[in-house]
Design an enzyme around this catalytic site. Structure first.
Site, PDB file in Angstrom:
ATOM      1  N   GLY A  11      -2.637  64.968   8.626  1.00 40.65           N
ATOM      2  CA  GLY A  11      -3.050  66.293   8.168  1.00 40.65           C
ATOM      3  C   GLY A  11      -2.203  67.404   8.741  1.00 40.65           C
ATOM      4  N   GLY A  13      -2.650  70.870   8.548  1.00 40.42           N
ATOM      5  CA  GLY A  13      -3.252  72.195   8.621  1.00 40.42           C
ATOM      6  C   GLY A  13      -2.861  72.890   9.919  1.00 40.42           C
ATOM      7  N   PHE A  14      -3.623  73.898  10.298  1.00 42.15           N
ATOM      8  CA  PHE A  14      -3.311  74.643  11.512  1.00 42.15           C
ATOM      9  C   PHE A  14      -3.248  73.731  12.734  1.00 42.15           C
ATOM     10  CE2 PHE A  14      -5.179  78.302   9.091  1.00 42.15           C
ATOM     11  CZ  PHE A  14      -4.041  79.100   9.107  1.00 42.15           C
ATOM     12  N   VAL A  79      -3.183  59.372   2.391  1.00 41.98           N
ATOM     13  CA  VAL A  79      -3.724  58.345   3.287  1.00 41.98           C
ATOM     14  C   VAL A  79      -4.856  57.606   2.586  1.00 41.98           C
ATOM     15  CG1 VAL A  79      -4.965  57.948   5.448  1.00 41.98           C
ATOM     16  CG2 VAL A  79      -3.058  59.571   5.376  1.00 41.98           C
ATOM     17  N   GLU A 167     -14.550  88.151   1.149  1.00 38.44           N
ATOM     18  CA  GLU A 167     -13.182  88.563   0.826  1.00 38.44           C
ATOM     19  C   GLU A 167     -12.851  88.297  -0.637  1.00 38.44           C
ATOM     20  OE1 GLU A 167     -11.051  88.219   5.199  1.00 38.44           O
ATOM     21  OE2 GLU A 167     -10.998  86.475   3.875  1.00 38.44           O
ATOM     22  N   ASP A 297     -10.835  71.323  11.208  1.00 37.83           N
ATOM     23  CA  ASP A 297     -12.042  71.244  10.384  1.00 37.83           C
ATOM     24  C   ASP A 297     -12.631  69.845  10.334  1.00 37.83           C
ATOM     25  OD1 ASP A 297     -12.166  73.930   9.715  1.00 37.83           O
ATOM     26  OD2 ASP A 297     -10.921  73.701   7.933  1.00 37.83           O
TER      27      ASP A 297
END
Length: 414
Positions: A11, A13-14, A79, A167, A297
């Site tokens: 993964g 991500g951040f 994966v 938002e 997450d």
């Protein structure tokens, strides 16, 4: 085929990117596996969907991110499975990779909470693909409404009163107010609506009462209709139904109602906690699985006092970097340290010149233009490259000064 590495990170991500960068700096042989070849900046996906910025501002290739780290390898693949006991990852092409240490940072997916029709009929907003799909749908729905001789408008329901929902609803309302009259017609704009709905009594639950009140006022001033305190019980192609028996018609339903851990984590065999995430140890390792870390997450993290940490990009970044240090300690005979999170607070954009920010552990509060500038500054810093930062700033300036939408997406709404 089976290939070995010191560390495999699943993964990008951040958390995953931060971990690979830190491991790369230390010369650790690390493999990043992600189904995409790019990192996506999720906090600004709603702006991609509403054509305030383009896809290029929120994406950057992994190879560009890691080009200076010779020990880092990138594999673009989906994966299929992970074996946390054997520390192996198998792709959907049948290739298997082994590592001394396995890092699961595979992110999350929309949590529909078993709401009938939600997965089939609502638009999630968690990936670039989601953002483009939603943007396409809004443009095509506006085109269809303008062709309709009956003069009906476009009606959108945003489910979820957290930062993403607030938002998104604010951005859509501003489009109806400023952009649709310019690109379509004032009549279409006047007949259109956006509702923000949630089962909780107010927007932005983690924020202070002052911030909630400010956000509520500014959303309503922008034209967002709020329906709070009643959950969505059914999602249809033409609208939603609520627990109180009422309903709202809508051509588009945006789902910002929560996230859960992705399929890779769900199928890993690790014990899952809240949101399907893994309740990790203080040092970010998975309980009962030596040599396995779970981040971002995919994890429920706590501080040294057992306080639950937020599912924020800044928290994920810090966790990725911290886990990399602990991994380096594992590989070199050092000692792991419990994750020491630096609380930077919360913020949410409401609209043009309007935002709320509660900064630091003492929650220093700002509302309005000052919070708006803080929001801009933080997001510019968090973007992954100088080109992305400059391009985003140009797009924001153009939007603020002219209400121009040069990033309107075109294509098939499906």
């Amino acid at each position: 085929m089976e290939t070995s590495f010191q560390v495999i990170v699943v993964g990008g991500g951040f958390a995953g990117v931060a971990a690979v960068k830190e491991l790369g700096r230390k010369g650790v042989k690390v493999l990043l596996i992600d189904q995409h070849n790019y990192h996506q900046f999720q906090p600004l996906l709603y702006q991609v969907a509403t054509a305030q910025i383009g896809v290029s501002e929120v994406t950057r290739t992994f190879r560009g991110l890691f080009q200076r780290y010779r020990s880092a390898t990138v594999l673009t693949a989906k994966v299929a499975s992970v074996d946390v006991a054997a520390h192996t990852v198998t792709t959907d092409q049948g290739d298997t990779f082994h590592a001394d240490i396995l890092v699961l940072a595979a992110g999350a997916e929309a949590n529909y909470f078993n709401t009938p029709g939600a997965q089939e009929n609502a638009y999630p907003l968690y990936s670039v693909t989601d953002a483009v799909r939603l943007g396409n749908a809004m443009v095509h729905t506006l085109d269809a409404a303008q062709r309709d001789s009956g003069g009906g408008g476009v009606h959108i329901v945003v489910v979820g009163g957290g930062p993403t929902g607030v938002e998104t609803a604010g951005a859509i309302a501003e489009n109806f107010k400023y952009v649709i009259p310019k690109y379509f017609s004032p009549e279409l704009a006047a007949n259109s609506s956006v509702h923000l709905v949630d089962m909780v009594p107010s927007v932005l639950t983690p924020f202070s009462d002052k911030s909630k009140a400010y956000a509520t006022k500014r959303l309503q001033e922008a034209g967002v209709v709020l329906k709070m305190g009643s959950g969505v019980t059914d999602v249809r192609q033409d609208g939603v139904t609520f627990a109180d028996g009422t309903s709202l018609p809508a051509q588009i339903i945006v789902w910002a109602g929560g996230l859960k851990a992705g399929a890779v984590v769900a199928a890993s065999g690790l014990e899952q906690g809240r949101g399907g995430r893994i309740d990790v140890n203080p040092d970010l390792t998975a309980p009962g699985a030596p040599g396995v870390y779970v981040l971002g997450d995919a994890a429920n993290m706590t501080d040294a006092h057992g306080v639950k940490l937020p599912q924020l990009g800044s928290c994920a970044q810090q966790a990725g970097k911290w886990a990399a240090r602990n991994i380096h300690a594992d590989l070199t005979g050092g000692t792991r340290a419990p994750f020491a999170y630096v609380d930077k607070g919360y913020m949410a954009m409401i609209g043009r010149g309007a935002a709320v920010a509660e900064l630091g552990p003492k929650r220093i509060q700002m509302q309005g233009p000052l919070a708006f500038l803080a929001w801009l500054g933080v997001h510019v810093v968090l973007l992954s490259g100088n080109r992305q930062r400059i391009s985003a700033l140009v797009s924001w300036a153009d939007d603020y000064l002219t209400h121009s939408r040069s990033h309107v997406v075109l294509g098939n709404p499906d």
